[in-house]
Motif scaffolding. Structure first.
Motif, PDB file in Angstrom:
ATOM      1  N   VAL A  67       0.863  -1.182   0.000  1.00 49.46           N
ATOM      2  CA  VAL A  67       0.000   0.000   0.000  1.00 49.46           C
ATOM      3  C   VAL A  67       0.899   1.231   0.000  1.00 49.46           C
ATOM      4  O   VAL A  67       1.893   1.275   0.727  1.00 49.46           O
ATOM      5  CB  VAL A  67      -0.932   0.025   1.241  1.00 49.46           C
ATOM      6  CG1 VAL A  67      -1.632   1.377   1.371  1.00 49.46           C
ATOM      7  CG2 VAL A  67      -1.975  -1.089   1.128  1.00 49.46           C
ATOM      8  N   THR A  68       0.564   2.204  -0.829  1.00 47.48           N
ATOM      9  CA  THR A  68       1.336   3.447  -0.916  1.00 47.48           C
ATOM     10  C   THR A  68       0.540   4.599  -0.326  1.00 47.48           C
ATOM     11  O   THR A  68      -0.688   4.648  -0.440  1.00 47.48           O
ATOM     12  CB  THR A  68       1.708   3.767  -2.371  1.00 47.48           C
ATOM     13  OG1 THR A  68       0.521   3.798  -3.184  1.00 47.48           O
ATOM     14  CG2 THR A  68       2.655   2.715  -2.929  1.00 47.48           C
ATOM     15  N   SER A  69       1.254   5.533   0.277  1.00 50.26           N
ATOM     16  CA  SER A  69       0.578   6.657   0.924  1.00 50.26           C
ATOM     17  C   SER A  69      -0.007   7.629  -0.076  1.00 50.26           C
ATOM     18  O   SER A  69      -1.008   8.278   0.188  1.00 50.26           O
ATOM     19  CB  SER A  69       1.548   7.398   1.846  1.00 50.26           C
ATOM     20  OG  SER A  69       2.600   7.979   1.091  1.00 50.26           O
ATOM     21  N   ASN A  70       0.632   7.740  -1.239  1.00 50.05           N
ATOM     22  CA  ASN A  70       0.130   8.693  -2.230  1.00 50.05           C
ATOM     23  C   ASN A  70       0.668   8.372  -3.615  1.00 50.05           C
ATOM     24  O   ASN A  70       1.339   7.363  -3.832  1.00 50.05           O
ATOM     25  CB  ASN A  70       0.460  10.135  -1.824  1.00 50.05           C
ATOM     26  CG  ASN A  70       1.933  10.468  -1.957  1.00 50.05           C
ATOM     27  OD1 ASN A  70       2.761   9.602  -2.226  1.00 50.05           O
ATOM     28  ND2 ASN A  70       2.267  11.730  -1.770  1.00 50.05           N
ATOM     29  N   ALA A  71       0.368   9.265  -4.560  1.00 46.79           N
ATOM     30  CA  ALA A  71       0.673   9.001  -5.961  1.00 46.79           C
ATOM     31  C   ALA A  71       2.164   8.951  -6.257  1.00 46.79           C
ATOM     32  O   ALA A  71       2.585   8.256  -7.183  1.00 46.79           O
ATOM     33  CB  ALA A  71       0.014  10.070  -6.840  1.00 46.79           C
ATOM     34  N   SER A  72       2.977   9.659  -5.504  1.00 47.05           N
ATOM     35  CA  SER A  72       4.402   9.713  -5.835  1.00 47.05           C
ATOM     36  C   SER A  72       5.099   8.383  -5.571  1.00 47.05           C
ATOM     37  O   SER A  72       5.880   7.902  -6.393  1.00 47.05           O
ATOM     38  CB  SER A  72       5.096  10.846  -5.067  1.00 47.05           C
ATOM     39  OG  SER A  72       4.925  10.694  -3.688  1.00 47.05           O
ATOM     40  N   SER A  73       4.818   7.766  -4.421  1.00 44.61           N
ATOM     41  CA  SER A  73       5.415   6.454  -4.159  1.00 44.61           C
ATOM     42  C   SER A  73       4.810   5.391  -5.078  1.00 44.61           C
ATOM     43  O   SER A  73       5.495   4.459  -5.511  1.00 44.61           O
ATOM     44  CB  SER A  73       5.259   6.056  -2.691  1.00 44.61           C
ATOM     45  OG  SER A  73       3.963   6.305  -2.215  1.00 44.61           O
ATOM     46  N   LEU A  74       3.531   5.538  -5.417  1.00 47.17           N
ATOM     47  CA  LEU A  74       2.907   4.638  -6.378  1.00 47.17           C
ATOM     48  C   LEU A  74       3.597   4.744  -7.736  1.00 47.17           C
ATOM     49  O   LEU A  74       3.903   3.732  -8.381  1.00 47.17           O
ATOM     50  CB  LEU A  74       1.416   4.970  -6.517  1.00 47.17           C
ATOM     51  CG  LEU A  74       0.664   4.266  -7.657  1.00 47.17           C
ATOM     52  CD1 LEU A  74       0.727   2.747  -7.491  1.00 47.17           C
ATOM     53  CD2 LEU A  74      -0.782   4.755  -7.720  1.00 47.17           C
ATOM     54  N   GLU A  75       3.855   5.968  -8.169  1.00 42.06           N
ATOM     55  CA  GLU A  75       4.507   6.168  -9.470  1.00 42.06           C
ATOM     56  C   GLU A  75       5.882   5.507  -9.516  1.00 42.06           C
ATOM     57  O   GLU A  75       6.253   4.877 -10.517  1.00 42.06           O
ATOM     58  CB  GLU A  75       4.637   7.659  -9.784  1.00 42.06           C
ATOM     59  CG  GLU A  75       5.316   7.923 -11.118  1.00 42.06           C
ATOM     60  CD  GLU A  75       5.451   9.397 -11.465  1.00 42.06           C
ATOM     61  OE1 GLU A  75       6.189   9.708 -12.417  1.00 42.06           O
ATOM     62  OE2 GLU A  75       4.829  10.232 -10.779  1.00 42.06           O
TER      63      GLU A  75
END
Length: 357
Positions: A67-75
């Motif tokens: 699970v990622t906290s937001n879009a930047s770590s997801l990207e």
């Protein structure tokens, strides 16, 4: 024991662009991260990563549910080819805001929250790894406190940070290069078994930055133009500026410019327009967050430029009078990631025409 700085910004625009979150304090101990550099390409385990205080988290194998906290770590995970392991995210990327090849994959990731993931939902997500782009914070908005490290452990979730952002605010020196960003990419590659891809991403970033440094890096400090990042989406009543601990300071510096607020210790700070007028920057970046389409972005850039040209406090600035504006999105400037290197290149090409190829 990890530090748990709890800071939450109620300014929605700033939350989306950077979440004015304080980083963990203390000296960073990167022995584990240095070892990762050797293990990353081979995919060897165990792998250990450190947080802002040097506390280690060890992985005996690659995580399977992230699970990622937001879009930047997801990207970053999508770029590494580990996106299929992501089972949920907070602060999802808006449709069309990621490069086309990543956008479709991002749409498949379950959105656990449009903002910060509530504690109970995060702990009950079934994840075996949670990646925090920012330091821990008060969840706010009725979502309760952030989970403790003990709660993460009880839920079987390993909890790691992107140190290039989470630790930045409490760093003891200015951020003037992208080494922390590169280290995060390398560490994530080691943790997820995508070290070969991480190595290629870092090499690509270095190639672009090295070319810029070869062209303009020797420019004397007093000959470098001053540069103001105008965070239009954070509001115009009182500007939020990027200080010397924010990754944007490194981007600006590497591009051969001088951050107008490099004398500000920290990541972000709210100042008055009189402070900007006193700096009288040579160039202004119209910091606009991606609206999801080129037309919508152009409209937002137009609005930002029009405001600067019409406001009594800013229309007399040198950069405004000379039309020295750069239309570069906020995310690739202020959020640590692969595109920081692209922004270094774009800024340098504008400020030093003909020198950067």
């Amino acid at each position: 024991m990890r530090c748990r700085s709890r800071v939450w910004s109620s300014t929605a625009a700033v939350v989306l662009g950077g979440l004015l979150a304080a980083g963990c304090g203390g000296e960073q101990k990167d022995t584990a991260d240095e070892e990762n550099a050797g293990k990353a390409v081979s995919g060897a385990y165990p792998v250990s990563v450190t947080d802002c205080t040097g506390a280690e988290t060890t992985f005996a194998k690659a995580p399977g549910k992230i699970v990622t906290s937001n879009a930047s770590s997801l990207e970053l995970l999508l770029r590494l080819g580990a996106g299929d392991k992501v089972i949920g995210t907070g602060f999802p990327p808006g449709e069309g805001t990621l490069p086309a090849d990543l956008d479709a994959r991002a749409r498949k990731v379950k959105v656990l929250s449009d903002t910060v993931i509530p504690k109970e939902k995060l702990l009950g997500s079934g994840a075996d790894l949670y990646i925090d782009t920012f330091a821990a914070m008060d969840m706010g908005a009725g979502t309760g406190d952030a989970p403790t490290e003990e709660a993460f452990k009880a839920a079987g979730i390993k909890h790691i940070y992107l140190k290039s952002t989470a630790c930045a605010a409490q760093s003891k020196s200015a951020v003037t290069d992208l080494s922390a960003v590169e280290a995060d990419i390398t560490s994530l590659g080691a943790v997820t078994g995508t070290g070969a891809k991480a190595k290629r991403l870092v090499a690509g970033m270095r190639e672009k930055v090295d070319a810029v440094q070869k062209a303009v890096g020797s420019t004397a400090e007093n000959e470098r133009p001053t540069y103001f990042f105008f965070d239009f989406d954070a509001g115009t009543k009182q500007p939020f500026v990027v200080c010397n601990r924010q990754v944007a300071n490194a981007v600006i510096t590497l591009a051969g410019a001088r951050n107008a607020f490099a004398d500000c210790d920290g990541d972000y700070r709210q100042v008055g327009w009189e402070d900007v007028i006193a700096k009288n920057p040579d160039w202004i970046q119209l910091g606009v967050r991606n609206r999801g389409s080129e037309a919508a972005n152009d409209k937002a850039f137009d609005e930002a430029e029009r405001w600067l040209k019409s406001d009594s406090a800013t229309k007399g600035l040198t950069a405004v009078k000379e039309g020295h504006f750069l239309r570069i999105g906020s995310e690739q400037t202020t959020i640590a990631g692969v595109e920081n290197a692209d922004t270094v290149e774009t800024i340098a090409e504008t400020l030093y025409p003909g020198k950067v190829n």
